[in-house]
Scaffold this motif. Structure first.
Motif, PDB file in Angstrom:
ATOM      1  N   GLU A  45      35.317  40.771  34.435  1.00  0.00           N
ATOM      2  CA  GLU A  45      36.651  40.240  34.171  1.00  0.00           C
ATOM      3  C   GLU A  45      37.354  39.875  35.467  1.00  0.00           C
ATOM      4  O   GLU A  45      37.957  38.847  35.594  1.00  0.00           O
ATOM      5  CB  GLU A  45      37.510  41.251  33.394  1.00  0.00           C
ATOM      6  CG  GLU A  45      37.185  41.298  31.910  1.00  0.00           C
ATOM      7  CD  GLU A  45      36.053  42.257  31.602  1.00  0.00           C
ATOM      8  OE1 GLU A  45      35.704  43.045  32.497  1.00  0.00           O
ATOM      9  OE2 GLU A  45      35.521  42.219  30.473  1.00  0.00           O
ATOM     10  N   SER A  46      37.207  40.752  36.466  1.00  0.00           N
ATOM     11  CA  SER A  46      37.975  40.522  37.686  1.00  0.00           C
ATOM     12  C   SER A  46      37.467  39.275  38.400  1.00  0.00           C
ATOM     13  O   SER A  46      38.171  38.664  39.160  1.00  0.00           O
ATOM     14  CB  SER A  46      37.833  41.717  38.611  1.00  0.00           C
ATOM     15  OG  SER A  46      36.526  41.746  39.098  1.00  0.00           O
ATOM     16  N   ASN A  47      36.233  38.918  38.150  1.00  0.00           N
ATOM     17  CA  ASN A  47      35.667  37.832  38.943  1.00  0.00           C
ATOM     18  C   ASN A  47      35.860  36.482  38.286  1.00  0.00           C
ATOM     19  O   ASN A  47      35.555  35.458  38.871  1.00  0.00           O
ATOM     20  CB  ASN A  47      34.177  38.102  39.126  1.00  0.00           C
ATOM     21  CG  ASN A  47      33.702  37.564  40.435  1.00  0.00           C
ATOM     22  OD1 ASN A  47      34.527  37.165  41.246  1.00  0.00           O
ATOM     23  ND2 ASN A  47      32.424  37.525  40.643  1.00  0.00           N
ATOM     24  N   TYR A  97      43.182  36.210  47.462  1.00  0.00           N
ATOM     25  CA  TYR A  97      44.631  36.152  47.666  1.00  0.00           C
ATOM     26  C   TYR A  97      45.336  35.317  46.610  1.00  0.00           C
ATOM     27  O   TYR A  97      46.544  35.388  46.460  1.00  0.00           O
ATOM     28  CB  TYR A  97      44.932  35.629  49.067  1.00  0.00           C
ATOM     29  CG  TYR A  97      44.324  36.519  50.108  1.00  0.00           C
ATOM     30  CD1 TYR A  97      44.877  37.775  50.361  1.00  0.00           C
ATOM     31  CD2 TYR A  97      43.170  36.150  50.783  1.00  0.00           C
ATOM     32  CE1 TYR A  97      44.293  38.636  51.279  1.00  0.00           C
ATOM     33  CE2 TYR A  97      42.580  37.008  51.701  1.00  0.00           C
ATOM     34  CZ  TYR A  97      43.150  38.243  51.945  1.00  0.00           C
ATOM     35  OH  TYR A  97      42.568  39.101  52.836  1.00  0.00           O
ATOM     36  N   PHE A  98      44.579  34.465  45.905  1.00  0.00           N
ATOM     37  CA  PHE A  98      45.165  33.689  44.806  1.00  0.00           C
ATOM     38  C   PHE A  98      44.373  33.956  43.537  1.00  0.00           C
ATOM     39  O   PHE A  98      43.660  33.072  43.052  1.00  0.00           O
ATOM     40  CB  PHE A  98      45.136  32.193  45.125  1.00  0.00           C
ATOM     41  CG  PHE A  98      45.880  31.851  46.378  1.00  0.00           C
ATOM     42  CD1 PHE A  98      47.270  31.721  46.374  1.00  0.00           C
ATOM     43  CD2 PHE A  98      45.192  31.658  47.567  1.00  0.00           C
ATOM     44  CE1 PHE A  98      47.949  31.409  47.542  1.00  0.00           C
ATOM     45  CE2 PHE A  98      45.879  31.351  48.738  1.00  0.00           C
ATOM     46  CZ  PHE A  98      47.258  31.231  48.721  1.00  0.00           C
ATOM     47  N   PRO A  99      44.483  35.182  42.999  1.00  0.00           N
ATOM     48  CA  PRO A  99      43.590  35.554  41.890  1.00  0.00           C
ATOM     49  C   PRO A  99      43.807  34.714  40.634  1.00  0.00           C
ATOM     50  O   PRO A  99      42.886  34.510  39.866  1.00  0.00           O
ATOM     51  CB  PRO A  99      43.934  37.027  41.631  1.00  0.00           C
ATOM     52  CG  PRO A  99      45.239  37.254  42.295  1.00  0.00           C
ATOM     53  CD  PRO A  99      45.386  36.259  43.387  1.00  0.00           C
ATOM     54  N   ASN A 100      45.039  34.174  40.417  1.00  0.00           N
ATOM     55  CA  ASN A 100      45.237  33.458  39.154  1.00  0.00           C
ATOM     56  C   ASN A 100      45.167  31.942  39.295  1.00  0.00           C
ATOM     57  O   ASN A 100      45.795  31.203  38.551  1.00  0.00           O
ATOM     58  CB  ASN A 100      46.567  33.881  38.521  1.00  0.00           C
ATOM     59  CG  ASN A 100      47.660  33.964  39.581  1.00  0.00           C
ATOM     60  OD1 ASN A 100      47.454  33.490  40.702  1.00  0.00           O
ATOM     61  ND2 ASN A 100      48.793  34.563  39.240  1.00  0.00           N
ATOM     62  N   MET A 101      44.395  31.470  40.272  1.00  0.00           N
ATOM     63  CA  MET A 101      44.205  30.035  40.443  1.00  0.00           C
ATOM     64  C   MET A 101      43.384  29.485  39.271  1.00  0.00           C
ATOM     65  O   MET A 101      42.436  30.116  38.826  1.00  0.00           O
ATOM     66  CB  MET A 101      43.445  29.788  41.751  1.00  0.00           C
ATOM     67  CG  MET A 101      43.325  28.340  42.117  1.00  0.00           C
ATOM     68  SD  MET A 101      42.187  28.127  43.491  1.00  0.00           S
ATOM     69  CE  MET A 101      43.184  28.662  44.850  1.00  0.00           C
ATOM     70  N   ALA A 150      40.491  25.404  41.557  1.00  0.00           N
ATOM     71  CA  ALA A 150      39.533  26.061  42.450  1.00  0.00           C
ATOM     72  C   ALA A 150      38.373  25.126  42.769  1.00  0.00           C
ATOM     73  O   ALA A 150      37.920  25.026  43.912  1.00  0.00           O
ATOM     74  CB  ALA A 150      39.011  27.340  41.807  1.00  0.00           C
ATOM     75  N   THR A 151      37.891  24.401  41.734  1.00  0.00           N
ATOM     76  CA  THR A 151      36.765  23.488  41.946  1.00  0.00           C
ATOM     77  C   THR A 151      37.163  22.369  42.896  1.00  0.00           C
ATOM     78  O   THR A 151      36.422  22.004  43.806  1.00  0.00           O
ATOM     79  CB  THR A 151      36.302  22.893  40.611  1.00  0.00           C
ATOM     80  OG1 THR A 151      36.144  23.957  39.683  1.00  0.00           O
ATOM     81  CG2 THR A 151      34.979  22.171  40.771  1.00  0.00           C
TER      82      THR A 151
END
Length: 630
Positions: free
Chosen positions: A583-585, A371-375, A380-381
Motif C-alpha cells: 500500500e505504501s508504495n 517527499y511527495f507521497p500523494n503525487m 509521476a510518469t
C-alpha cells in the motif's frame, strides 16, 4: 612523425551509421505508442515487470559492454598481450553471487530502486547517501562513455566530433524519455546484435588478410603476446591472474550485483527465476565478448607487429588505434567501416540509455516520491520522463567535461571502482552482517569514499609526476603511466624500485580498487556498529538479511544461532511484510499473486535444496524449511 593520418568515410558508411540511429529511435517510438503507452511509472521505469529472460540478459550484457570496452580491450591486448583474458575467470563468481544472493533479496522485497533496500535495512540517511553516490558515479561515467568513441572517430576519420556526440546524446535521450525501460531493453538487444556483427566482421576480414587464424596465433606467440598464467601475488602489478580473477570479482559484483542500471533489469523480469536465468545467460555471452576483444587485439598484432601505428605517429592515443586498424583493414570494402562504427556507437548508446533510465528511476523513487507521497500516477510518469530528458542534457555537458580529462578506459574503470566499491560495501554490510546498524553504514560509506578518492587522486598525481620526469632512454610513448611492454621489461631490471609506504598504496592496481574500498566500508562499518550498539534481530526488516552466517555455521545448535542473530531466512517471513509495504508504495499487486509467487519460490527452493544437498554445494535457504517446521 606525421600528423594523424585521416581516412574518410564513404557515403555507404554514413548511411549504415544513420540507419543504426534511426532504428534505435524507431524502437523507442514504437514502445512509446504501443502497449500501455508508458502511462504509469511502473511501466516507464520497470517495463511492467513483464520482460522475459533473453532480452533482459542481452540488455545486461550491452549495458556495460560499452564503446569504452570495444576500443579498450583490443588495444590492451595488442600492447600487453592476452593477460587481460583472465578477467573471464572473475565472471564466474561475479555472476553467480548476484544470481543467488542479490537477486533473491531484491526481487522478493519488490523494490523499484536498489537503494530502497538501504532504507529498509538501515534508514533514510543511508538510502539518500547511496543514491547521491550513485548519481555522481553514473553522471561522470556517462560523459566518458559518450565522449570517448566520438573522439576516436573524429581523430581517425575526421567525423565531426560534437556532431557525433550530439547525434548520439539526442537520439538516446529521445528514445529513453519516450519509450521507457522497455524501449531501452529492446534497443539494447538490437545494439548487442550490431556489436557482435561489427566485431566479428573485423576479426574475420582482418584474420583472412593476415593469412588465416593459425598465422595470427603463430605471430602472436612469436611476439610473446600469448600470456601464460601470471601468479605474481603483488597487488601493485597492473594485470596478473589475481588482480583480474579475484579483483575482477568485486568489480563484477559492483556492476552486476548492486548497480541500479543492472538491478532494474532484474526487477523488470517476469519472475525471479527469469531474473536468475538472465544472469546465467549473460555468462557465456560475456566470455564471447571478451574473446572477441582479445582476438581483435591479436589480429591487430599480426598486422602491425611491434611497430604500432601509435609509434609511427599515425594515431595519438590507444583508443584511436583500434579505429585506425579497422579503417585500414576495411579500406577497400565500403560499408564495413560504417558497420564497425555503428557497433561502437551501439555500445555507447546502450550504456547511456541505461544510465538515463536508471538515474531517472533513482531520482524519482529515492529523492522525490518519499517527499511527495500523494503525487498522482500521471504526474509521476511525466516527471520521470522529464528526468530522463534532463539527465540526457546533463550527459552532454559531462561529455564536454570529459573532453578535458585524460585517457579513457582506465578513467572509466577507476571511477567505477572508486565509487562502485564503497556502494558494494554498504550493500554487503546490510546483506551479510545482521548486527550492522545505520550509524556503521553511514560512517563506513563515507570512510570508503574518502579512501577511494584518496587513493584515486594520489595515484593520478603520482602518474602525473612520473610523466613529467624525463623519459628513460627510449622513444616509446607513455601509456597510462605504464610504459609499453618493451620498455617495462628493460626498466624493471634497472630503475623501478618497489614503491614503499604510501606510494605502495597509490600504485595499487586499478582492478583492486573495488575490492579494497568495499572491504574498507565493511570493516569500518562493523567496528562502528559494534561500538554504537549492534542491531538486534527483532529490529531488522524481515527479508533484508541474507542468512550467509547461518549457512556457514550450520553445525551450531539453534539457540546459539539465535544469539548470534543469523537465522532470518529469506522466503518465509517476507510475505506479511510485502502486503504491508504494497500500500505504501502505490504498487498494486493482488495479494494472491504475491503469495502464490512466494509458494512457487518456496517450492523451487525446496527442490534446489534437495539438489544442492545432494551435490554438497552452497545453499541459499538452509532454514526456510526448518523455520516452517518450528
Amino acid at each position: 612523425m606525421g600528423d594523424v593520418v585521416q581516412m574518410h568515410f564513404t557515403t555507404v558508411d554514413y548511411v549504415i551509421f544513420a540507419l543504426l540511429l534511426v532504428a534505435s529511435a524507431g524502437i523507442g517510438l514504437f514502445h512509446a505508442f504501443t502497449g500501455g503507452r508508458q502511462r504509469t511509472t511502473q511501466e516507464f521505469l520497470l517495463a511492467d515487470r513483464s520482460m522475459s529472460c533473453l532480452p533482459v540478459s542481452l540488455s545486461l550484457l550491452a549495458t556495460f559492454q560499452s564503446a569504452v570496452a570495444i576500443l579498450g580491450a583490443p588495444s590492451e591486448v595488442y600492447t600487453f598481450g592476452t593477460q587481460y583474458w583472465f578477467l573471464g575467470c572473475s565472471y564466474f563468481l561475479g555472476l553467480l553471487i548476484p544470481a543467488h544472493v542479490f537477486i533473491p533479496v531484491f526481487y522478493r522485497l519488490r523494490l523499484s530502486s536498489a537503494y530502497e533496500y538501504l532504507e529498509l535495512r538501515f534508514n533514510k540517511t543511508v538510502r539518500i547517501l547511496g543514491t547521491v553516490t550513485f548519481i555522481f558515479q553514473m553522471v561522470i561515467y556517462m560523459g566518458v562513455v559518450l565522449y570517448a568513441p566520438a573522439l576516436a572517430l573524429n581523430a581517425v576519420t575526421g567525423f565531426d566530433l560534437w556532431g557525433a556526440v550530439l547525434a548520439m546524446g539526442l537520439v538516446c535521450t529521445l528514445y529513453t524519455a519516450l519509450g521507457g525501460l522497455k524501449a531501452v531493453i529492446w534497443t539494447d538487444v538490437f545494439q548487442t546484435v550490431v556489436m557482435f556483427a561489427g566485431q566479428l566482421a573485423v576479426i574475420v576480414v582482418g584474420a583472412s588478410q593476415a593469412g588465416g587464424m593459425a598465422e595470427v596465433w603463430r605471430k602472436a606467440t612469436n611476439g610473446s603476446r600469448i600470456a601464460s598464467l601470471d601468479l605474481n601475488p603483488d597487488p601493485t602489478e597492473r594485470h596478473t591472474f589475481w588482480t583480474l580473477g579475484v579483483g575482477g570479482i568485486f568489480l563484477m559484483l559492483a556492476l552486476y550485483g548492486v548497480n541500479q542500471a543492472q538491478v532494474q533489469r532484474y526487477l523488470s523480469a517476469r519472475t525471479e527465476r527469469e531474473a536468475v536465468m538472465s544472469c546465467y545467460v549473460v555468462f557465456p555471452c560475456q566470455q564471447i565478448v571478451l574473446c572477441l576483444g582479445c582476438l581483435m587485439g591479436l589480429v591487430m598484432y599480426a598486422r602491425y607487429g611491434e611497430d604500432s601505428p601509435l609509434d609511427k605517429g599515425y594515431v595519438k592515443t590507444n583508443d584511436q588505434m583500434v579505429l585506425y586498424f579497422v579503417m585500414d583493414v576495411f579500406k577497400d570494402l565500403p560499408g564495413l567501416p560504417g558497420l564497425f562504427v555503428a557497433c561502437l556507437f551501439s555500445g555507447a548508446l546502450s550504456t547511456i540509455s541505461s544510465a538515463f533510465n536508471s538515474l531517472a528511476t533513482v531520482t524519482m523513487e529515492d529523492l522525490i516520491k518519499p517527499y511527495f507521497p500523494n503525487m498522482t500516477e500521471s504526474k509521476a510518469t511525466l516527471l520521470s520522463k522529464g528526468l530522463a530528458l534532463a539527465y540526457g542534457l546533463v550527459c552532454l555537458a559531462m561529455a564536454y567535461l570529459a573532453s578535458l580529462m585524460g585517457s579513457v578506459l582506465q578513467a572509466a574503470f577507476s571511477i567505477f571502482g572508486m565509487v562502485g566499491g564503497p556502494l558494494l560495501g554498504v550493500f554487503c554490510l546490510g546483506l551479510f552482517f545482521p548486527w550492522a546498524n545505520s550509524c556503521g553504514a553511514v560512517v563506513g560509506l563515507i570512510s570508503g569514499l574518502a579512501m577511494a578518492f584518496w587513493i584515486g587522486i594520489g595515484n593520478f598525481v603520482m602518474r602525473m609526476n612520473a610523466n613529467s620526469l624525463p623519459p628513460a632512454n627510449t622513444s616509446a610513448p607513455l601509456f597510462f603511466g605504464n610504459m609499453t611492454t618493451a620498455v617495462m621489461t628493460t626498466l624493471a631490471s634497472t630503475t623501478k624500485p618497489r614503491p614503499t609506504g604510501v606510494d605502495a598504496l597509490y600504485s595499487l592496481s586499478y582492478m583492486w580498487y573495488s575490492a579494497h574500498n568495499s572491504t574498507t566500508v565493511v570493516v569500518v562499518g562493523l567496528l562502528v556498529s559494534l561500538l554504537t550498539g549492534p542491531m538486534k534481530e527483532e529490529d531488522l526488516t524481515p527479508g533484508t538479511v541474507y542468512p550467509v552466517m547461518g549457512n556457514l555455521l550450520f553445525f551450531l545448535p539453534q539457540r546459539y544461532k539465535e544469539k548470534l542473530c543469523c537465522i532470518t531466512p529469506l522466503g518465509q517471513k517476507v510475505k506479511t511484510y510485502q502486503m504491508a509495504k504494497k500500500e505504501s508504495n502505490g504498487l498494486t499487486y493482488p495479494k494472491e499473486q504475491i503469495i502464490t509467487e512466494d509458494k512457487e519460490v518456496d517450492e523451487s527452493e525446496k527442490m534446489k535444496e534437495k539438489k544442492i544437498d545432494a551435490g554438497g554445494g552452497e545453499d541459499t535457504v538452509a532454514h526456510t524449511v526448518q523455520e516452517t517446521a518450528l
